[in-house]
Design a protein around this motif. Structure first.
Motif, PDB file in Angstrom:
ATOM      1  N   GLU A 342      -2.309  -5.687  -7.327  1.00 31.00           N
ATOM      2  CA  GLU A 342      -1.949  -4.278  -7.225  1.00 31.00           C
ATOM      3  C   GLU A 342      -3.201  -3.423  -7.026  1.00 31.00           C
ATOM      4  O   GLU A 342      -3.246  -2.544  -6.185  1.00 31.00           O
ATOM      5  N   GLN A 343      -4.228  -3.725  -7.823  1.00 32.68           N
ATOM      6  CA  GLN A 343      -5.467  -2.951  -7.699  1.00 32.68           C
ATOM      7  C   GLN A 343      -6.076  -3.158  -6.313  1.00 32.68           C
ATOM      8  O   GLN A 343      -6.598  -2.235  -5.712  1.00 32.68           O
ATOM      9  N   ARG A 344      -5.979  -4.412  -5.823  1.00 34.68           N
ATOM     10  CA  ARG A 344      -6.537  -4.700  -4.519  1.00 34.68           C
ATOM     11  C   ARG A 344      -5.773  -3.900  -3.452  1.00 34.68           C
ATOM     12  O   ARG A 344      -6.363  -3.324  -2.547  1.00 34.68           O
ATOM     13  N   VAL A 346      -4.009  -1.091  -3.840  1.00 33.44           N
ATOM     14  CA  VAL A 346      -4.332   0.335  -3.927  1.00 33.44           C
ATOM     15  C   VAL A 346      -5.708   0.586  -3.328  1.00 33.44           C
ATOM     16  O   VAL A 346      -5.909   1.518  -2.559  1.00 33.44           O
ATOM     17  N   GLY A 347      -6.653  -0.298  -3.683  1.00 31.43           N
ATOM     18  CA  GLY A 347      -8.015  -0.152  -3.171  1.00 31.43           C
ATOM     19  C   GLY A 347      -8.028  -0.205  -1.654  1.00 31.43           C
ATOM     20  O   GLY A 347      -8.689   0.589  -0.992  1.00 31.43           O
ATOM     21  N   GLN A 349      -5.572   0.442   0.468  1.00 30.48           N
ATOM     22  CA  GLN A 349      -4.938   1.595   1.086  1.00 30.48           C
ATOM     23  C   GLN A 349      -5.835   2.821   1.046  1.00 30.48           C
ATOM     24  O   GLN A 349      -5.733   3.700   1.875  1.00 30.48           O
ATOM     25  N   LEU A 350      -6.707   2.866   0.046  1.00 24.63           N
ATOM     26  CA  LEU A 350      -7.575   4.044  -0.069  1.00 24.63           C
ATOM     27  C   LEU A 350      -8.937   3.777   0.532  1.00 24.63           C
ATOM     28  O   LEU A 350      -9.797   4.637   0.543  1.00 24.63           O
ATOM     29  N   THR A 352     -11.462   1.869  -0.466  1.00 25.38           N
ATOM     30  CA  THR A 352     -12.652   1.886  -1.325  1.00 25.38           C
ATOM     31  C   THR A 352     -13.136   0.495  -1.670  1.00 25.38           C
ATOM     32  O   THR A 352     -14.075   0.341  -2.440  1.00 25.38           O
ATOM     33  N   VAL A 353     -12.484  -0.536  -1.129  1.00 26.50           N
ATOM     34  CA  VAL A 353     -12.926  -1.884  -1.478  1.00 26.50           C
ATOM     35  C   VAL A 353     -14.188  -2.217  -0.690  1.00 26.50           C
ATOM     36  O   VAL A 353     -14.250  -2.049   0.514  1.00 26.50           O
TER      37      VAL A 353
ATOM     38  N   PRO B  24     -11.282  -6.732  -7.484  1.00 25.25           N
ATOM     39  CA  PRO B  24     -10.089  -6.067  -6.966  1.00 25.25           C
ATOM     40  C   PRO B  24     -10.108  -4.577  -7.270  1.00 25.25           C
ATOM     41  O   PRO B  24     -10.331  -4.178  -8.395  1.00 25.25           O
ATOM     42  N   GLY B  25      -9.948  -3.767  -6.244  1.00 23.26           N
ATOM     43  CA  GLY B  25      -9.664  -2.354  -6.441  1.00 23.26           C
ATOM     44  C   GLY B  25     -10.816  -1.445  -6.797  1.00 23.26           C
ATOM     45  O   GLY B  25     -10.665  -0.243  -6.795  1.00 23.26           O
ATOM     46  N   VAL B  26     -11.974  -2.003  -7.144  1.00 22.05           N
ATOM     47  CA  VAL B  26     -13.078  -1.129  -7.502  1.00 22.05           C
ATOM     48  C   VAL B  26     -14.269  -1.407  -6.596  1.00 22.05           C
ATOM     49  O   VAL B  26     -14.395  -2.494  -6.044  1.00 22.05           O
ATOM     50  N   PRO B 400      -1.571   5.355  -3.475  1.00 19.26           N
ATOM     51  CA  PRO B 400      -0.605   5.052  -2.423  1.00 19.26           C
ATOM     52  C   PRO B 400       0.810   5.505  -2.763  1.00 19.26           C
ATOM     53  O   PRO B 400       1.663   5.535  -1.894  1.00 19.26           O
ATOM     54  N   ALA B 408      -4.001   0.922 -11.853  1.00 22.30           N
ATOM     55  CA  ALA B 408      -4.471   0.609 -10.504  1.00 22.30           C
ATOM     56  C   ALA B 408      -5.358   1.712  -9.934  1.00 22.30           C
ATOM     57  O   ALA B 408      -6.056   1.489  -8.950  1.00 22.30           O
TER      58      ALA B 408
END
Lengths: 355, 520
Positions: A342-344, A346-347, A349-350, A352-353, B24-26, B400, B408
């Motif tokens: 999920e974090q991946r 969201v990242g 789509q935005l 920022t990854v 992931p994500g950061v 999103p 998230a």
């Protein structure tokens, strides 16, 4: 679909894994696993097994709901076992000694059972709120007390009566019975199985649509965030525990009002503990719990067929244990995986990854 | 222990090349290059979340890079754990102290390194010898709980020296110190530098970097932007390297303070344990409509307790809390929120959000009794979702959708959601604890703007912050808190962070801008 994968994959994996484990255990002990599982499945069509499974599912379902309400706010109500037992005895005694018109009589018994269950749960709840006593320990101790109290109450010099070599409470008059759905030689489905379904719907509505359910969930997820949001943790502990106990009190109702009409020495034990396992398996979700209860009932009832093919039916207990263990592990693994995914997402789509 | 490398040697102490780490994500690290010469103080600068901490964890062996190499004193190394890094002479002083309060200085230092010099007299002699380098003057037999923050930090440095570190990573060492203590720390660092130690100094405070560093490397969005000589560039240039754009400022222009009292705290006291010093001692505080009152203080001086007592999460031992004309003293947290208090808690993960719940469920938290998210005992999911979309739009929450779990989102976006929620429902008072802690510059600017706009509309704000620039920039009045008491008033139009720092440590007023309050 991610949600489906997160919710359904873990139990499916866990059941497969434990079936595999039991298969290996069967092979090692010199039996044929295919034959054993086949016997279990074909047993469903024999005699009253199918109806027994449905009835048993209802009972397990109520017990698991009681546990799940506690789980929603990280309360471990191990005392469902004691709560339903005391509630069963008291409700049976009350039901056997009052005279009310049909319908009202049964309702009175049900209300008494819920109240007694809640009352029995109130002790650990009050102890936790006022003195900080861990509910795991106090409910276990209350279970011990419940056994003793139940045994005392049905003594023939207290409220019970001796019938052959069985001691039981006085029979509830017919006005207090809840009729079932007779299916001829296949048996009779308890009328109160529908009470279980009703409770499940009520539970879902409460958790997802009411303020109370939200506060319960919030307290369970983060007591600090709930406190900052104005949810009183003590109040929630008290209400959740009483509610859990109240529902636990109803566990014995389908059997007592639908078939036995009395509480006796042969009363089934361990339903409260199975309820804990089923709530875990069903992840506190009403649908998941229904599935878990059905699976449990199936394993219980069709396991009887194993004796016919020369396999000890205790293998079923091994399987139930293995399911619980592996489902806990599987949920945790999938949960972490899902959160990372999920974090991946969201990242991504935005944007920022880091590459 | 390896031999010390003289400051003039040509081999760099540490070389990181092409370090890449994916999470992931950061924002993690991508293609990071960093060269630290032996014997220098090398600053690593970057915004919160730029990837400084990850990089340092890689260098300290707490995490393994996906790509890239690490060289220490000319030799390529692979650290599987901090133990490997310590063996190679790298030590780390964490931002949050890792000390056992109930043990002595010596026991804390020796803990885990008993094999080096035993635990008796020999260890004690080594510690006393090393203590001189760190400027620690207390006896090694003293309990750590009796030390102040600056001395605790010295004990942390002592710990890494004891383990033979030559290269010392300092992770935001000044975050917990007041300006005077920062100066002392810098003196210590320079002294140790002369003895041949190398420092990697992580910070986002540019003045400090310019004061102490021999060279500075800027990291932005996970990658190194460049290395500069701090004497040759201005703070502004450095800051723009860090941010990559114009800088926000917390300054508020014209005063909007009215004479309508919104929050009136009278003689508030809180005793945590019978017989101990009160956590809050006779606090009198007034916040007016359109006014921002800032509370300055070293962490742990009662700010958290003050906020939680005003919010009703703790029961006051005595005193009253009034909102307008209404006495809130006996009400619970929910009733106080309903009376019109918005609350941005200091720790958004623990107190502000339900991390696994979707954003719209987080919108309900704290507002579960009010429109538009509920109707009586029932939740209004459609209303909650609609209002969450409004917050996402108005407060520029980058997400999103509103169905993703709060966990998230990045820290800045989580905080924007919290601030947006707490400014919904027409509060008359906003209590903001560290509203921009750990968020990126963009989010910081937006949150400041929103607070200023709400203030202009007549909102009363009680602001608690450890960021003195934020406090001075946003506040109309500043109160200094020390050991559970409000000890001084400061005028934000003329006070400097140094003046505030003195008042915060109880060193007394050093400037006309800080007026000490006499005994109540």
């Amino acid at each position: 679909m991610g949600i489906l994968r997160g919710k359904l994959l873990p139990p499916a994996l866990a059941i497969l894994f434990s079936a595999l484990l039991c298969g290996i255990a069967l092979v090692v002990s010199g039996a044929n696993p295919a034959e054993a599982f086949g016997a279990m499945v074909s047993q469903v069509g024999e005699g009253t097994t199918a109806v027994d499974i449905v009835n048993s599912t209802g009972t397990y379902y109520i017990a698991a709901l009681a546990v799940a309400i506690g789980f929603q706010m990280n309360l471990f109500n191990i005392g469902v076992e004691g709560q339903y037992r005391v509630a069963a005895v008291v409700a049976a005694v009350v039901g056997g000694s009052i005279a009310l018109p049909p319908g009202l009589h049964a309702l009175a018994v049900i209300v008494v059972a819920a109240l007694v269950g809640a009352l029995w749960a109130a002790v650990p709840a009050v102890l936790k709120v006022t003195r900080g006593v861990n509910e795991v320990i106090s409910t276990i101790m209350m279970n011990g007390l419940a056994l003793g109290l139940a045994a005392y109450l049905i003594r023939d010099d207290v409220f019970g009566e001796l019938r052959g070599n069985n001691i039981r409470t006085p029979e509830i008059p017919e006005s207090g019975w809840v009729p079932g759905i007779p299916l001829g030689s296949s048996g009779t489905v308890f009328g109160l199985v529908f009470l279980a379904a009703l409770l499940g719907i009520g539970y879902w509505v409460m958790m997802n649509r009411t303020r109370f359910g939200f506060e319960l969930k919030a307290s369970g997820e983060s007591s600090t965030a709930a406190a900052a949001g104005g949810v009183s943790a003590k109040k929630m502990v008290l209400i959740a525990m009483l509610l859990s106990g109240g529902i636990a009190g109803l566990v014995s109702m389908p059997e007592i009002l639908g078939r036995d009409h009395t509480y006796n020495l042969n009363f089934p034990a361990g339903i409260g503990f199975s309820g804990i396992a089923i709530a875990l398996l069903g992840r506190n979700h009403p649908g998941g719990i229904a599935f878990g209860a059905l699976l449990w009932a199936f394993l219980d009832k069709s396991g009887l067929a194993l004796d016919n093919v020369g396999v000890p039916r205790e293998i079923v207990t091994i399987m139930q244990g293995a399911i619980v263990l592996s489902v806990v592990v599987a949920y945790e693994v999938v949960r972490r995986f899902e959160l990372a995914a999920e974090q991946r997402r969201v990242g991504k789509q935005l944007g920022t990854v880091a590459a | 222990m390896s031999t010390s490398t003289p400051a003039t040697a040509g081999t760099p102490a540490v070389v990181l090349s092409g370090i890449t780490k994916r999470f992931p994500g950061v924002v993690a690290n991508s293609d990071v290059h960093l060269t630290v010469r032996a014997g220098e103080v090398h600053a690593l600068c970057g915004e919160n979340g730029a990837g400084k901490s990850t990089l340092m964890k890689i260098l300290y062996g707490m995490q393994q890079p996906d790509e890239g190499t690490i060289e220490v004193a000319g030799r390529q190394v692979r650290f599987r754990s901090p133990a490997d890094a310590i063996k190679a002479g790298i030590g780390m002083v964490h931002q949050h102290f890792m000390l056992a309060d109930n043990l002595t200085v010596q026991e804390n230092v020796v803990l885990g390194a008993e094999a080096l010099h035993g635990i008796g007299g020999k260890a004690r002699r080594v510690i006393q010898d090393l203590a001189k380098a760190t400027g620690l003057t207390v006896d090694p037999g003293v309990l750590v709980e009796r030390l102040g923050v600056a001395d605790r930090q010295r004990v942390e440095i002592l710990k890494v020296l004891y383990r033979g570190a030559e290269v010392i990573i300092l992770d935001e060492p000044t975050a917990v110190l007041v300006p005077q203590e920062v100066d002392e720390l810098f003196t210590t660092l320079r002294g140790m530098q002369e003895r041949g130690f190398t420092f990697l100094f992580i910070s986002h405070k540019l003045d400090e970097v310019r004061a102490i560093a021999d060279s500075v490397t800027v990291i932005r969005r996970g990658t190194t932007v460049g290395t500069a000589d701090p004497k040759a560039v201005s703070s502004r240039q450095l800051a723009e390297m860090m941010v990559g754009s114009e800088l926000p400022s917390p300054e508020t222009r014209e005063s909007t303070v009215t004479d309508r009292v919104v929050l009136n705290v009278q003689n508030l006291g809180l005793v945590a344990e019978e017989g101990t010093r009160p956590v809050l001692d006779c606090i009198d505080l007034v916040v007016r409509s359109g006014e921002v009152v800032g509370i300055a203080g070293v962490e742990g001086n009662g700010q958290t307790e003050l906020v939680e007592t005003i919010m009703g999460m703790r029961r006051a031992s005595h005193g009253r809390v009034l909102l307008g004309d209404r006495d809130l003293t006996r009400l619970g947290t929910l009733a106080r929120r309903e009376a019109g208090i918005g609350y941005v808690p200091e720790d958004r993960h623990r107190q502000g959000l339900l991390l696994t719940q979707p954003l719209w469920a987080n919108r309900i938290l704290g507002y579960q009794t009010r429109e538009p998210v509920s109707k009586g005992q029932w939740l209004d999911l459609a209303g909650a979702k609609k209002d969450t979309r409004r917050i996402v739009e108005e407060f520029d929450v980058r997400t999103p959708g509103i169905d993703v779990p709060a966990a998230a989102l990045s820290g800045g976006n989580q905080q924007k959601l919290v601030v947006g929620r707490e400014l919904s429902g027409d509060p008359v008072l906003l209590i903001a604890s560290h509203p921009t802690r750990g968020v990126d510059v963009g989010a910081q600017a937006l949150i400041w703007d929103e607070i200023k706009r709400a203030r202009a509309r007549g909102l009363a704000v009680l602001l608690i912050s450890a960021d003195l620039d934020e406090l001075i920039g946003l506040s109309d009045t500043i109160k200094v808190m020390l050991r559970g008491r409000l000890v001084a008033d400061a005028d934000p139009s003329s006070v400097t962070p140094e003046d505030l720092g003195s008042a915060m440590t109880g060193a007394g007023a050093t400037s006309a801008a800080v007026a000490e309050l006499e005994g109540e």
